[in-house]
Design a protein around this motif. Sequence first.
Motif, short mmCIF file in Angstrom:
data_model
loop_
_atom_site.label_atom_id
_atom_site.label_comp_id
_atom_site.label_asym_id
_atom_site.label_seq_id
_atom_site.Cartn_x
_atom_site.Cartn_y
_atom_site.Cartn_z
N LEU A 121 -58.35 -16.05 5.67
CA LEU A 121 -58.94 -14.80 6.17
C LEU A 121 -57.91 -13.69 6.12
O LEU A 121 -56.79 -13.83 6.62
N ASN A 122 -58.27 -12.58 5.51
CA ASN A 122 -57.46 -11.36 5.51
C ASN A 122 -58.31 -10.29 6.18
O ASN A 122 -59.20 -9.70 5.55
N ILE A 123 -58.05 -10.05 7.46
CA ILE A 123 -58.97 -9.21 8.23
C ILE A 123 -58.21 -8.15 9.03
O ILE A 123 -57.09 -8.38 9.49
N PHE A 124 -58.84 -6.99 9.16
CA PHE A 124 -58.34 -5.95 10.04
C PHE A 124 -58.77 -6.29 11.47
O PHE A 124 -59.95 -6.50 11.74
N VAL A 125 -57.80 -6.33 12.39
CA VAL A 125 -58.07 -6.49 13.82
C VAL A 125 -57.35 -5.37 14.55
O VAL A 125 -56.43 -4.74 14.02
N SER A 126 -57.75 -5.12 15.78
CA SER A 126 -57.05 -4.11 16.56
C SER A 126 -55.61 -4.56 16.83
O SER A 126 -55.32 -5.76 16.87
N GLU A 127 -54.72 -3.60 16.98
CA GLU A 127 -53.33 -3.92 17.29
C GLU A 127 -53.24 -4.73 18.58
O GLU A 127 -52.40 -5.64 18.70
N ARG A 128 -54.09 -4.44 19.53
CA ARG A 128 -54.11 -5.18 20.79
C ARG A 128 -54.35 -6.67 20.55
O ARG A 128 -53.63 -7.53 21.08
N GLU A 129 -55.34 -7.00 19.74
CA GLU A 129 -55.63 -8.41 19.48
C GLU A 129 -54.55 -9.05 18.62
O GLU A 129 -54.25 -10.23 18.78
N TYR A 130 -53.94 -8.28 17.72
CA TYR A 130 -52.83 -8.82 16.93
C TYR A 130 -51.68 -9.21 17.85
O TYR A 130 -51.06 -10.28 17.67
N VAL A 132 -51.88 -10.16 20.92
CA VAL A 132 -52.26 -11.38 21.64
C VAL A 132 -52.15 -12.59 20.71
O VAL A 132 -51.60 -13.63 21.10
N LEU A 133 -52.64 -12.47 19.50
CA LEU A 133 -52.63 -13.59 18.57
C LEU A 133 -51.21 -14.10 18.29
O LEU A 133 -51.00 -15.29 18.06
N THR A 134 -50.24 -13.22 18.31
CA THR A 134 -48.87 -13.58 17.93
C THR A 134 -47.92 -13.66 19.12
O THR A 134 -46.71 -13.82 18.94
N ALA A 135 -48.44 -13.55 20.35
CA ALA A 135 -47.58 -13.53 21.54
C ALA A 135 -46.88 -14.87 21.75
O ALA A 135 -47.35 -15.93 21.32
N LEU A 146 -55.75 -17.80 23.63
CA LEU A 146 -56.05 -17.41 22.25
C LEU A 146 -54.80 -17.45 21.38
O LEU A 146 -54.86 -17.87 20.22
N ALA A 147 -53.65 -17.05 21.93
CA ALA A 147 -52.40 -17.07 21.18
C ALA A 147 -52.03 -18.50 20.80
O ALA A 147 -51.63 -18.78 19.66
N VAL A 148 -52.13 -19.42 21.75
CA VAL A 148 -51.77 -20.81 21.50
C VAL A 148 -52.67 -21.42 20.43
O VAL A 148 -52.20 -22.02 19.45
N ILE A 149 -53.98 -21.24 20.59
CA ILE A 149 -54.93 -21.84 19.65
C ILE A 149 -54.75 -21.25 18.25
O ILE A 149 -54.79 -21.97 17.24
N ALA A 150 -54.56 -19.93 18.16
CA ALA A 150 -54.39 -19.29 16.86
C ALA A 150 -53.12 -19.74 16.17
O ALA A 150 -53.11 -20.04 14.97
N GLN A 151 -52.00 -19.82 16.91
CA GLN A 151 -50.72 -20.16 16.30
C GLN A 151 -50.61 -21.63 15.93
O GLN A 151 -49.98 -21.97 14.93
N VAL A 152 -51.23 -22.51 16.72
CA VAL A 152 -51.26 -23.92 16.34
C VAL A 152 -52.10 -24.11 15.08
O VAL A 152 -51.76 -24.89 14.19
N ILE A 192 -54.24 -8.61 8.93
CA ILE A 192 -53.49 -9.85 9.09
C ILE A 192 -54.08 -10.94 8.19
O ILE A 192 -55.26 -10.90 7.84
N ARG A 193 -53.24 -11.88 7.83
CA ARG A 193 -53.68 -13.04 7.04
C ARG A 193 -53.61 -14.27 7.92
O ARG A 193 -52.56 -14.60 8.49
N LEU A 194 -54.74 -14.95 8.06
CA LEU A 194 -54.83 -16.19 8.82
C LEU A 194 -55.03 -17.34 7.84
O LEU A 194 -56.11 -17.46 7.24
N THR A 195 -53.99 -18.15 7.66
CA THR A 195 -54.05 -19.28 6.73
C THR A 195 -54.03 -20.57 7.54
O THR A 195 -53.02 -20.88 8.20
#
Length: 294
Positions: A121-130, A132-135, A146-152, A192-195
């Motif tokens: 997925l290559n998607i535009f997200v709000s900076e706020r959610e980005y 959180v995803l990478t915290a 959400l950060a844990v689940i996304a990063q794992v 962002i790119r989610l692989t």
Amino acid sequence: GPGILTRTLLNTGVKVVALESNSAFLPNLQSLENSLDGQLKVIYCDFFKLDPLATGAVRPPAMHSDKLFETIGVAAVPWRADAPVKVFGILPQKKERTNLWKLLFALYECNSIYRYGRVELNIFVSEREYKVLTAKPGEPRAYQALAVIAQVGCEIQLLHMEPWSSFLTNLKTGGLAVPKSAWLPNDHLCLIRLTPRQNLFTEGLKPTDASAFIFMVKQCLARPKSRLIDKLNSWSLDDVDELLRELEIPKNALTRNLYPEDYKRLFEALQNSSMFTETWLHDEVLECLKNINL
């Protein structure tokens, strides 16, 4: 949207499948499709309404992913293979968090688009959610389940940041409808790119137990200032002290102190131990799934 991503991709010479959810835009897109000699295929479909939970006939722009993949001629590949499809788009700001959770649930359970492999997925997200995803631990307002689940589950790469002023997001007023954020920066949309990770699934974490893992993380981080040992003891587990020693997790660790990989190791250890059964999770997991899929 205005077709910025579609035009950019077409200009690189790649073959593009455009999913358009607004029927008013279809005639112009179909005219472009007819002029490009097979480079563009247009489908009336909303990517974020794939695989609706409702039973019965599905009305466009909703669609089942198996129908979509059949239409575009993409077959399923093994999980460890390269991405069979690369998706580009803009995550709708309305229910942005809900859409992220739905995608992550599908990823962990190998459902929907992820039945076909590690879709990128290559998607535009709000900076706020980005943020959180990478915290990481130490960022108390951003570090959430959400950060844990996304990063794992994914490798997360920031490709580009674009100021909100570049996007006309409120057609009625001609102004900007920038999502408000009290504690986190939110001045940009972030591409962002989610692989999905090749090594996501192990003997201790399989698609069949993915809901239990997600629920465990959500429960632990619901009260991030609580001690992990207290949470484990509340689940009536035996030998919690020994388990934490084996995992080299301090007894006084707060749930917000654990890194994403620590949560995965913890779940795998619980799955592989004789002390753990999922009976205490069953009803709670079902309720969690119900809320996420609303």
